[in-house]
Design an enzyme around this catalytic site. Sequence first.
Site, PDB file in Angstrom:
ATOM      1  N   ARG A   1       0.818  -1.223   0.000  1.00  0.00           N
ATOM      2  CA  ARG A   1       0.000   0.000   0.000  1.00  0.00           C
ATOM      3  C   ARG A   1       0.849   1.270   0.000  1.00  0.00           C
ATOM      4  NH1 ARG A   1      -1.592   1.022   6.235  1.00  0.00           N
ATOM      5  NH2 ARG A   1       0.272   0.185   7.176  1.00  0.00           N
TER       6      ARG A   1
ATOM      7  N   THR B   1      11.567   3.262   8.926  1.00  0.00           N
ATOM      8  CA  THR B   1      11.179   2.683   7.635  1.00  0.00           C
ATOM      9  C   THR B   1      11.692   3.522   6.468  1.00  0.00           C
ATOM     10  OG1 THR B   1       9.190   1.694   8.559  1.00  0.00           O
ATOM     11  CG2 THR B   1       9.205   2.069   6.180  1.00  0.00           C
TER      12      THR B   1
ATOM     13  N   LYS C   1      14.659  -0.039   8.321  1.00  0.00           N
ATOM     14  CA  LYS C   1      13.740  -1.080   7.845  1.00  0.00           C
ATOM     15  C   LYS C   1      13.484  -0.772   6.377  1.00  0.00           C
ATOM     16  CE  LYS C   1      10.980  -3.684   9.766  1.00  0.00           C
ATOM     17  NZ  LYS C   1       9.548  -3.928   9.964  1.00  0.00           N
TER      18      LYS C   1
ATOM     19  N   LYS D   1      11.975  -1.300   2.863  1.00  0.00           N
ATOM     20  CA  LYS D   1      10.832  -1.935   2.217  1.00  0.00           C
ATOM     21  C   LYS D   1      11.174  -2.289   0.770  1.00  0.00           C
ATOM     22  CE  LYS D   1       7.759  -1.498   5.587  1.00  0.00           C
ATOM     23  NZ  LYS D   1       7.108  -2.670   6.221  1.00  0.00           N
TER      24      LYS D   1
ATOM     25  N   ASP E   1      12.307  -5.784   4.491  1.00  0.00           N
ATOM     26  CA  ASP E   1      10.913  -6.234   4.622  1.00  0.00           C
ATOM     27  C   ASP E   1      10.266  -6.319   3.245  1.00  0.00           C
ATOM     28  OD1 ASP E   1       8.396  -6.915   5.400  1.00  0.00           O
ATOM     29  OD2 ASP E   1       8.061  -5.195   6.737  1.00  0.00           O
TER      30      ASP E   1
ATOM     31  N   GLU F   1      12.231  -9.952   6.415  1.00  0.00           N
ATOM     32  CA  GLU F   1      10.903 -10.068   7.009  1.00  0.00           C
ATOM     33  C   GLU F   1       9.868 -10.441   5.943  1.00  0.00           C
ATOM     34  OE1 GLU F   1      10.237  -6.730   9.534  1.00  0.00           O
ATOM     35  OE2 GLU F   1       8.072  -6.929   9.489  1.00  0.00           O
TER      36      GLU F   1
ATOM     37  N   ASP G   1       6.034 -11.850   9.950  1.00  0.00           N
ATOM     38  CA  ASP G   1       5.208 -10.723  10.407  1.00  0.00           C
ATOM     39  C   ASP G   1       3.734 -10.997  10.111  1.00  0.00           C
ATOM     40  OD1 ASP G   1       4.039  -8.339  11.076  1.00  0.00           O
ATOM     41  OD2 ASP G   1       5.148  -7.091   9.661  1.00  0.00           O
TER      42      ASP G   1
ATOM     43  N   LYS H   1       2.816  -7.385  16.871  1.00  0.00           N
ATOM     44  CA  LYS H   1       2.168  -6.075  16.746  1.00  0.00           C
ATOM     45  C   LYS H   1       0.840  -6.135  17.482  1.00  0.00           C
ATOM     46  CE  LYS H   1       4.204  -4.964  12.266  1.00  0.00           C
ATOM     47  NZ  LYS H   1       3.994  -4.910  10.804  1.00  0.00           N
TER      48      LYS H   1
ATOM     49  N   CYS I   1       4.937  -2.132  14.740  1.00  0.00           N
ATOM     50  CA  CYS I   1       3.684  -1.379  14.744  1.00  0.00           C
ATOM     51  C   CYS I   1       3.192  -1.225  13.317  1.00  0.00           C
ATOM     52  CB  CYS I   1       3.872  -0.004  15.380  1.00  0.00           C
ATOM     53  SG  CYS I   1       5.014   1.086  14.519  1.00  0.00           S
TER      54      CYS I   1
ATOM     55  N   ASP J   1      10.684  -1.972  16.288  1.00  0.00           N
ATOM     56  CA  ASP J   1      10.273  -1.320  15.037  1.00  0.00           C
ATOM     57  C   ASP J   1       9.037  -0.481  15.369  1.00  0.00           C
ATOM     58  OD1 ASP J   1       9.636  -0.684  12.389  1.00  0.00           O
ATOM     59  OD2 ASP J   1       8.621  -2.588  12.050  1.00  0.00           O
TER      60      ASP J   1
HETATM   61 MG    MG Z   1       6.577  -6.108   8.258  1.00  0.00          MG
END
Ligand code: MG
Length: 364
Positions: A24, A135, A160, A162, A190, A218, A243, A267, A295, A320
Amino acid sequence: MKIKAVHLYVMRIPLRTPFKTALRTVEAMENLVVTLETDEGALGYGEAPPTAVITGDTIPSIAGAIRDFLAPKLIGLEVERLDALHAALDAAMVHNTSAKAAVEIALYDLWGKRWNAPLYQLLGGAKRELETDLTISVNAPEEMARDAADAVKRGFRILKVKVGTDAALDLARLKAVREAAGPEAVLRVDANQGWTMREAVRLISAIEDAGLNPELVEQPVKADDIDGLRYVTSRVYTPILADESVFSPQDAANILSTRAADLVNIKLMKTGGLHGAMAIASIAEAFRAECMMGCMLEGNIAVTAAAHAAMARNVITRIDLDGPALCRENPVVGGASFTGSRIALPDAPGLGIERVEGLEPLRF
Ligand code: MG
């Protein structure tokens, strides 16, 4: 101290830059806030973000679950009977973990106020420093390199990163981030379910061969593809963190007992709050695995609750909790405070939140 009323609000906060993952793109944080009011005038704060692509939740679905199912079960109950309160929430409806988390966070806040102690102490913890990652959204390699350099300048040592929107580009993205962030930076990769199991093995092996040295990877494959997750975990050297595959304590037990992943990301929005989060921490201890406390796009109410839980359990070795660090402003007065990547908690009772500014009453 009895629960007298439940109030629902929306908290809107602009993000510094759009948050982009394989699942997203989000431009601004818009989360539901719940307050529980007691007969003694105390307020407990809770929060839930609508993460439709992971938990299935929207603001109206969370609000409806609370208004029509959870709140009616809580009115009149004693705050100190946490076991009875959990049972009431669980009996009210299945799933709806974000709605339960929002309410349950507010219950724990009140529980801490009832005993006049910070939540992490009541959960068995002592104060320790938490260092969160930040992130880096998935974008073109050059843009990710710029964001990584900015993050290091802001004082973040752990990133982190992405990936997962385009397997052909992901190696180039990681090379660009490693070059920009320097050899000392810790990179958590991730993929947010973006690879097939074979793609994941090929890419992670290439990442290892290129000397990019990620700390972990991840959720390489789809959330429900536990066999695929195990396939990847058994074929690469880099530790694999589950996750989206782990919501409940049962999920964690299944994955850790069959070695489908090396670590799990807890989370509150997946577990339905702190009770489930603590159960996963205990399961991880039993399997000698470590946990990350993560989170969704959470503001400083839910992240403060997660920080209290993380401080309470040594098995939670990775943090995180960058939601508030991604925001342009923080309307929450009190609660967790951020100095660069360092998270500190106040000594005030419960979550330690004094008030939240600019809340809009929810009408639906
Ligand atoms: Mg994740």
